[in-house]
Design a protein around this motif. Structure first.
Motif, short mmCIF file in Angstrom:
data_model
loop_
_atom_site.label_atom_id
_atom_site.label_comp_id
_atom_site.label_asym_id
_atom_site.label_seq_id
_atom_site.Cartn_x
_atom_site.Cartn_y
_atom_site.Cartn_z
N ARG A 1 -3.17 21.29 7.67
CA ARG A 1 -2.20 20.71 6.73
C ARG A 1 -2.55 19.25 6.52
NH1 ARG A 1 3.47 21.67 5.47
NH2 ARG A 1 4.34 19.78 4.63
N ALA A 2 -2.97 18.92 5.32
CA ALA A 2 -3.33 17.54 5.00
C ALA A 2 -2.21 16.90 4.22
CB ALA A 2 -4.62 17.51 4.18
N GLY A 3 -1.94 15.65 4.45
CA GLY A 3 -1.02 14.98 3.57
C GLY A 3 -0.02 14.13 4.29
N GLY A 4 0.93 13.65 3.51
CA GLY A 4 1.93 12.73 3.99
C GLY A 4 2.09 11.61 2.98
N LEU A 5 3.29 11.06 2.94
CA LEU A 5 3.54 9.94 2.03
C LEU A 5 2.67 8.74 2.38
CD1 LEU A 5 5.24 8.89 -0.32
CD2 LEU A 5 6.97 8.21 1.31
N HIS A 6 2.23 8.65 3.63
CA HIS A 6 1.42 7.52 4.08
C HIS A 6 -0.02 7.98 4.35
CE1 HIS A 6 5.54 6.29 5.89
NE2 HIS A 6 5.49 6.07 4.59
N MET B 1 0.82 -1.21 0.00
CA MET B 1 0.00 0.00 0.00
C MET B 1 0.85 1.26 0.00
SD MET B 1 -1.47 0.06 3.90
CE MET B 1 -1.97 -1.66 3.87
N PHE B 2 2.05 1.20 0.62
CA PHE B 2 2.92 2.37 0.62
C PHE B 2 3.47 2.64 -0.78
CE2 PHE B 2 3.16 0.47 4.88
CZ PHE B 2 2.73 1.55 5.64
N VAL B 3 3.77 1.55 -1.52
CA VAL B 3 4.23 1.72 -2.91
C VAL B 3 3.11 2.31 -3.76
CG1 VAL B 3 5.16 0.50 -4.90
CG2 VAL B 3 5.83 -0.20 -2.63
N LEU B 4 1.87 1.81 -3.55
CA LEU B 4 0.74 2.36 -4.29
C LEU B 4 0.53 3.83 -3.97
CD1 LEU B 4 -1.99 -0.45 -4.13
CD2 LEU B 4 -0.79 0.36 -6.13
N MET B 5 0.69 4.20 -2.70
CA MET B 5 0.50 5.59 -2.31
C MET B 5 1.54 6.50 -2.94
SD MET B 5 -1.42 7.58 -0.64
CE MET B 5 -1.23 9.37 -0.61
N ASN C 1 -10.18 24.54 -0.67
CA ASN C 1 -9.28 25.25 0.26
C ASN C 1 -8.45 24.24 1.07
OD1 ASN C 1 -8.02 27.35 1.52
ND2 ASN C 1 -9.64 27.68 3.02
N MET C 2 -7.83 23.29 0.36
CA MET C 2 -7.02 22.26 1.01
C MET C 2 -5.61 22.32 0.48
SD MET C 2 -9.57 19.00 1.22
CE MET C 2 -8.58 18.27 2.49
N ARG C 3 -4.68 21.91 1.34
CA ARG C 3 -3.26 21.90 0.96
C ARG C 3 -2.90 20.58 0.30
NH1 ARG C 3 0.02 24.84 5.91
NH2 ARG C 3 -1.19 26.78 5.93
N PRO C 4 -1.89 20.57 -0.56
CA PRO C 4 -1.52 19.32 -1.25
C PRO C 4 -0.91 18.31 -0.31
CG PRO C 4 0.04 21.05 -1.76
CD PRO C 4 -1.07 21.71 -0.99
N LEU C 5 -0.89 17.05 -0.77
CA LEU C 5 -0.30 15.96 0.00
C LEU C 5 1.20 16.03 -0.13
CD1 LEU C 5 -2.67 13.09 -1.14
CD2 LEU C 5 -2.96 14.63 0.75
N SER C 6 1.90 16.22 0.98
CA SER C 6 3.36 16.30 0.94
C SER C 6 3.95 14.90 1.07
CB SER C 6 3.87 17.20 2.08
OG SER C 6 3.48 16.66 3.31
N ARG C 7 5.26 14.78 0.79
CA ARG C 7 5.91 13.47 0.84
C ARG C 7 6.34 13.09 2.24
NH1 ARG C 7 6.95 10.48 -3.34
NH2 ARG C 7 6.66 11.33 -5.41
N CYS C 8 6.35 14.02 3.19
CA CYS C 8 6.73 13.69 4.56
C CYS C 8 5.47 13.63 5.40
CB CYS C 8 7.70 14.73 5.11
SG CYS C 8 7.03 16.40 5.09
N PRO C 9 5.41 12.74 6.42
CA PRO C 9 4.23 12.69 7.28
C PRO C 9 4.04 13.99 8.02
CG PRO C 9 5.59 10.74 7.56
CD PRO C 9 6.38 11.72 6.75
N SER C 10 2.77 14.43 8.14
CA SER C 10 2.45 15.69 8.78
C SER C 10 1.19 15.54 9.59
CB SER C 10 2.26 16.77 7.71
OG SER C 10 1.26 16.37 6.80
N PRO C 11 0.93 16.44 10.53
CA PRO C 11 -0.27 16.32 11.37
C PRO C 11 -1.52 16.45 10.56
CG PRO C 11 0.82 18.42 11.71
CD PRO C 11 1.74 17.60 10.88
N THR C 12 -2.60 15.80 11.03
CA THR C 12 -3.86 15.80 10.32
C THR C 12 -4.56 17.14 10.52
OG1 THR C 12 -4.94 14.88 12.24
CG2 THR C 12 -4.16 13.34 10.61
#
Length: 434
Positions: free
Chosen positions: A72-77, A12-16, A37-48
């Motif tokens: 801040r939404a997003g994260g590699l996972h 699932m991490f590879v798919l993500m 009005n949402m921020r993009p998904l970054s490659r590093c884990p971040s708070p929900t």
């Protein structure tokens, strides 16, 4: 996951990661996230982020909460690990609707109070329309994370890239220029050419030193000598012969030149080749006997192995036939098992859909039952009945009063009529008398 292998848990991490690259190729930041009005998904884990979709106790699903998309939404996972199921489910529904529309199929964006079961069923039906296999129930997508969510979004992103005509190009590698190797000469090896160059340099240095000495001498004796005296002094030697011989004997060992042989000469290579050839021939005479003996032993061993193999095959032929028949039965059983497992998965999917429909019916029944057992309407009816009774009593009283008033008016009229009749009877005889 155990049947597929030890790395299936990390699929699932590879798919993500692939999904993030495909979403960036589709410019999801400008087209999908800015509207909400949402921020993009970054490659590093971040708070929900705060908000998202929250659980609704009335509908058993999720509804959009206030302030969604401001954090801040997003994260590699992001869709691989559980962080905020309500917010993750909202992001999944929004991206799925946008990707389906991007792939050429019109799809209405989910609203705040839509049923999550209906949303997931519609998304899976659209995915099946693209020809993608779906072997899991829609309830797997309600959590907003997991391998199924990553799989659905990845397939939809691929279909959107196909529809937009995106083509993967071959990577262009930069050309590296090879540095020229500098040939370093060995200073320890003395050759004739190098010796001549060194001698020429020493001569030039000695000439320079000699010129300097002459200039110094001319400056010293310029005041007290004329040109003829200078020439005579130059021609006349003042050095002792014995000292000169001693100096020659002292310097003579240092003037010996040892000329080393050049390894680049072809004659040396030819001599080396002849020497190696003689060594190979002498070694071959000794090793040929050992090799012949080893060859004979190996050939005898191979003959024995062939004979033993034939004997074993003859003895175990019936067992081999039984093994082959057992293998054929095993393959047939595996085919039947695969067919049965495919039917079981399909029936499990149908059962899950029926179970979800049953849950919806149960919820509606509970809502209706709760509304039927509610005592508020009965209290209203009782109040209305008491009010009607009061109004009926008041109406009866008013009717009685009206009847009494009407009776009095009738009696009054009757008494008046009787009085009039008596008056007429009295007046008539009096009129007749006159």
């Amino acid at each position: 996951a155990a049947e597929r292998g030890p790395g299936a848990a990390y699929h699932m991490f590879v798919l993500m990661e692939d999904l993030l690259d495909k979403l960036k190729l589709l410019s999801y930041e400008e087209e999908a996230l800015r509207r909400h009005n949402m921020r993009p998904l970054s490659r590093c884990p971040s708070p929900t982020p705060p908000g998202g979709w929250r659980r609704s106790p009335r509908r058993g699903g999720v509804v959009m909460a206030e302030g969604q998309g401001r954090g801040r939404a997003g994260g590699l996972h992001y869709f691989a690990l559980p962080t905020n199921p309500g917010e993750q489910f909202f992001m999944f529904c929004m991206l799925a609707a946008w990707l389906i529309t991007k792939a050429g199929h019109p799809f209405q964006e989910p609203q705040e109070y839509d049923d999550p079961n209906a949303i997931t069923s519609n998304v899976l039906s659209e995915l099946r329309s693209f020809g993608r296999p779906v072997d899991f129930p829609p309830s797997k997508l309600k959590a907003g994370y997991g391998e199924q969510v990553c799989y659905v979004l990845d397939c939809l992103a691929e279909e959107a890239l196909k529809y937009t005509g995106f083509i993967w190009k071959r990577p262009a590698y930069p050309t590296e220029e090879l540095e020229e190797e500098e040939i370093t000469e060995d200073d320890a090896e003395l050759t004739l050419n190098k010796l001549e160059e060194d001698v020429a340099e020493e001569e030039s240095d000695s000439e320079e030193n000699f010129i300097d000495l002459n200039a110094l001498k001319t400056q010293t004796y310029r005041s007290d000598m004329n040109d003829t005296a200078k020439q005579e002094e130059i021609l006349q030697s003042t050095t002792d012969a014995a000292e000169w011989n001693l100096e020659v004997e002292r310097v003579l060992p240092q003037l010996k030149v040892t000329v080393r042989t050049d390894n680049k000469d072809w004659r040396i290579h030819v001599d080396q080749m002849h020497q190696h050839k003689d060594g190979i021939e002498s070694s071959l005479k000794e090793t040929r006997g050992y090799l012949d003996k080893l060859h004979n032993e190996i050939s005898r061993t191979l003959e024995k192995i062939n004979s033993r193999e034939k004997y074993i095959n003859n003895q175990l032929e019936h067992l081999v036939q039984e093994y082959r028949s057992a293998q054929a039965l095993l393959s047939e059983a595996k085919e039947k098992y695969q067919e049965g497992s495919g039917g079981v998965t399909e029936r499990i999917r149908v059962l899950s859909e029926i179970t979800e429909a049953l849950e919806r019916v149960k919820q509606e029944t509970e809502e209706k039952g709760s509304s039927m057992t509610d005592s508020a309407p009965l209290v209203k009816i009782k109040h209305a009945l008491t009010k009607l009774k009061q109004e009926t009593i008041q109406m009866d009283i008013q009717i009685g009063v009206m009847e009494h008033t009407l009776l009095q008016s009738k009696l009054k009229e009757k008494s008046n009529m009787t009085g009039d009749m008596h008056a007429r009877m009295i007046l008539e005889p009096t009129i007749g008398a006159y």
